[in-house]
Scaffold this motif. Structure first.
Motif, short mmCIF file in Angstrom:
data_model
loop_
_atom_site.label_atom_id
_atom_site.label_comp_id
_atom_site.label_asym_id
_atom_site.label_seq_id
_atom_site.Cartn_x
_atom_site.Cartn_y
_atom_site.Cartn_z
N GLY A 4 0.82 -1.19 0.00
CA GLY A 4 0.00 0.00 0.00
C GLY A 4 0.85 1.24 0.00
N GLY A 5 0.31 2.35 -0.43
CA GLY A 5 1.03 3.61 -0.44
C GLY A 5 0.84 4.37 0.84
N GLY A 6 1.30 5.61 0.84
CA GLY A 6 1.09 6.48 1.98
C GLY A 6 2.28 6.55 2.89
N SER A 7 2.12 7.26 3.99
CA SER A 7 3.21 7.47 4.92
C SER A 7 3.40 6.26 5.82
N ALA A 8 4.65 6.06 6.26
CA ALA A 8 4.95 4.95 7.15
C ALA A 8 4.62 5.32 8.58
N ALA A 9 4.38 4.29 9.38
CA ALA A 9 4.09 4.51 10.80
C ALA A 9 5.32 5.00 11.53
N ARG A 10 5.09 5.79 12.59
CA ARG A 10 6.13 6.25 13.48
C ARG A 10 7.27 6.95 12.74
N SER A 11 6.92 7.84 11.84
CA SER A 11 7.92 8.56 11.05
C SER A 11 8.39 9.80 11.80
N GLN A 12 9.71 10.01 11.81
CA GLN A 12 10.30 11.24 12.35
C GLN A 12 11.01 11.95 11.21
N VAL A 13 10.92 13.27 11.20
CA VAL A 13 11.40 14.05 10.07
C VAL A 13 12.34 15.15 10.55
N LEU A 14 13.44 15.34 9.83
CA LEU A 14 14.30 16.51 10.03
C LEU A 14 14.48 17.19 8.69
N ARG A 15 14.21 18.49 8.69
CA ARG A 15 14.39 19.27 7.45
C ARG A 15 15.77 19.90 7.45
N LEU A 16 16.41 19.84 6.29
CA LEU A 16 17.72 20.45 6.08
C LEU A 16 17.58 21.50 5.00
N PRO A 17 17.20 22.73 5.36
CA PRO A 17 16.89 23.76 4.36
C PRO A 17 18.06 24.03 3.42
N GLY A 18 17.74 24.05 2.13
CA GLY A 18 18.75 24.34 1.13
C GLY A 18 19.70 23.20 0.83
N ARG A 19 19.44 22.01 1.41
CA ARG A 19 20.32 20.86 1.19
C ARG A 19 19.49 19.69 0.68
N HIS A 20 19.93 19.12 -0.41
CA HIS A 20 19.22 18.02 -1.06
C HIS A 20 19.95 16.72 -0.75
N GLY A 21 19.22 15.75 -0.18
CA GLY A 21 19.81 14.53 0.32
C GLY A 21 20.22 13.56 -0.76
N TYR A 22 21.43 13.01 -0.63
CA TYR A 22 21.95 12.02 -1.56
C TYR A 22 22.16 10.64 -0.92
N ALA A 23 22.53 10.60 0.36
CA ALA A 23 22.83 9.30 0.98
C ALA A 23 22.61 9.40 2.48
N VAL A 24 22.14 8.31 3.08
CA VAL A 24 22.03 8.20 4.54
C VAL A 24 22.64 6.88 4.97
N GLU A 25 23.21 6.86 6.19
CA GLU A 25 23.70 5.60 6.74
C GLU A 25 23.60 5.64 8.26
N PHE A 26 23.00 4.59 8.81
CA PHE A 26 22.96 4.43 10.26
C PHE A 26 24.36 4.14 10.80
N SER A 27 24.65 4.65 11.99
CA SER A 27 25.89 4.31 12.67
C SER A 27 25.90 2.83 13.01
N PRO A 28 27.04 2.13 12.80
CA PRO A 28 27.12 0.73 13.23
C PRO A 28 27.31 0.61 14.74
N TYR A 29 27.55 1.73 15.41
CA TYR A 29 27.82 1.71 16.84
C TYR A 29 26.64 2.16 17.69
N LEU A 30 25.99 3.24 17.29
CA LEU A 30 25.01 3.91 18.15
C LEU A 30 23.64 3.87 17.51
N ALA A 31 22.68 3.25 18.16
CA ALA A 31 21.32 3.20 17.65
C ALA A 31 20.75 4.61 17.56
N GLY A 32 20.09 4.91 16.46
CA GLY A 32 19.46 6.21 16.31
C GLY A 32 20.36 7.31 15.80
N ARG A 33 21.63 7.02 15.56
CA ARG A 33 22.53 8.03 14.99
C ARG A 33 22.66 7.76 13.49
#
Length: 325
Positions: A4-33
């Protein structure tokens, strides 16, 4: 489960004004970083910013940010120091950053002659190696303790969009290119080990299965994902269709042997189980621009991060990862 489409549950958002995202990676050490590589002006011009984010009780906060003079296209965390990251840039350079230090970078490696589009830190024990891929059609091997590349890998006849280490085999990495091939390399030998004509289109991403040393997946401009068994590369072991524009990034799950995720220029993230007759598990459509970055948490089996050209990073838990697959 029906997709199904639509937004995912429990979504948290951070806006980075003027910056267009290319890549994300979770820390292998710290959960949530999470680290996010971004660019101004959609990566066409301007500078780049490495944003290091942290989840807290109220959402996502910006822990630290570092600016670079050109757009940043990829990011990878060190596997031996929780504070260290490497980014790749439009000026052909790699930057090493330390989140424990307010300024940076610690080091800059400038050898690629065109955009450095991909960078990845080795996943196998006993190695501290980084591989980069560039629009100059080469991949380069680096030891972050050495000030120059250890080796250059030539053979692709088009832009290299993706380089990824095997999580199983020391010194082995794969690369995906605009020349429509997936290639597998061994750092101990100078030539290419395997060449797979994987798509009849530019290949923008590849990843290695965490549970099978012979299985890789590719995502391409033809909107498809294909699975490849290195023991027999004449035909793909699976084909996944559904995206309506180019597949920008693909990631295998660290917790499920047959589950993977993909993001696309069609603004969606899709979750798949290639062992099922109907492999598409879920569609998440919560961006308003090209979705370029995607990662699955190593700490929380239900958590995903993505980023897009709409200047947002999102961390969320799709339904298909929060219930038994």
């Amino acid at each position: 489960m029906q997709p199904g489409g639509g937004s995912a549950a429990r979504s948290q958002v951070l806006r980075l004004p003027g910056r267009h995202g290319y890549a994300v990676e979770f820390s292998p050490y710290l959960a949530g970083r999470v680290a996010c590589a971004t660019s101004q002006h959609y990566g066409i011009a301007g500078c780049g910013t490495l944003a290091v984010l942290e989840q807290n009780e109220t959402g996502i906060g910006l822990l630290r940010s570092f600016d670079w003079s050109d757009g940043l296209f990829d990011v990878t965390w060190s596997e031996n120091n929780e504070h260290v990251l490497v980014t790749s840039s439009g000026d052909g350079s790699l930057q090493i950053w330390d989140t424990a230090k307010p300024t940076g970078p610690l080091q800059v490696y400038k050898e690629h002659t065109q955009e450095a589009y991909s960078v990845h830190w080795s996943q196998t024990r006993g190695e501290q190696l980084v591989v980069s891929g560039s629009w100059d059609q080469t991949a380069k091997l680096w030891d972050p303790a050495v000030g120059k590349s250890l080796c250059t890998f030539k053979g692709h006849e088009g832009v290299i969009y993706s380089t990824i280490w095997s999580p199983h085999i020391p010194g082995c990495f794969a690369s995906a290119s605009g020349d429509q091939t997936l290639r597998v390399w061994d750092v101990k030998t100078p030539g290419v080990k395997v060449v797979i004509p994987a798509h009849q289109a530019e290949i923008l991403s590849c990843d290695w299965c965490k549970y099978d040393e012979n299985l890789l997946v590719t995502g391409a401009v033809d909107c498809s994902l294909k699975g490849w068994d290195l023991r027999n590369v004449r035909h793909p072991v699976f084909n996944l269709f559904g995206h309506t524009y180019a597949v920008r990034r693909v990631k295998f799950s660290p917790f499920h042997s047959t589950l993977l995720a993909s993001c696309s220029y069609d603004f969606t993230v899709r979750f798949w189980d290639f062992s099922k007759p109907n492999p598409l598990l879920e569609i998440v459509e919560h961006h308003t621009e090209f979705t370029c970055g995607l990662d699955l948490s190593l700490h929380n089996r239900g958590q995903v991060a993505d980023c897009a050209w709409d200047e947002t990073v999102k961390i969320y838990s799709p339904l298909c990862l929060t219930v038994p697959v």
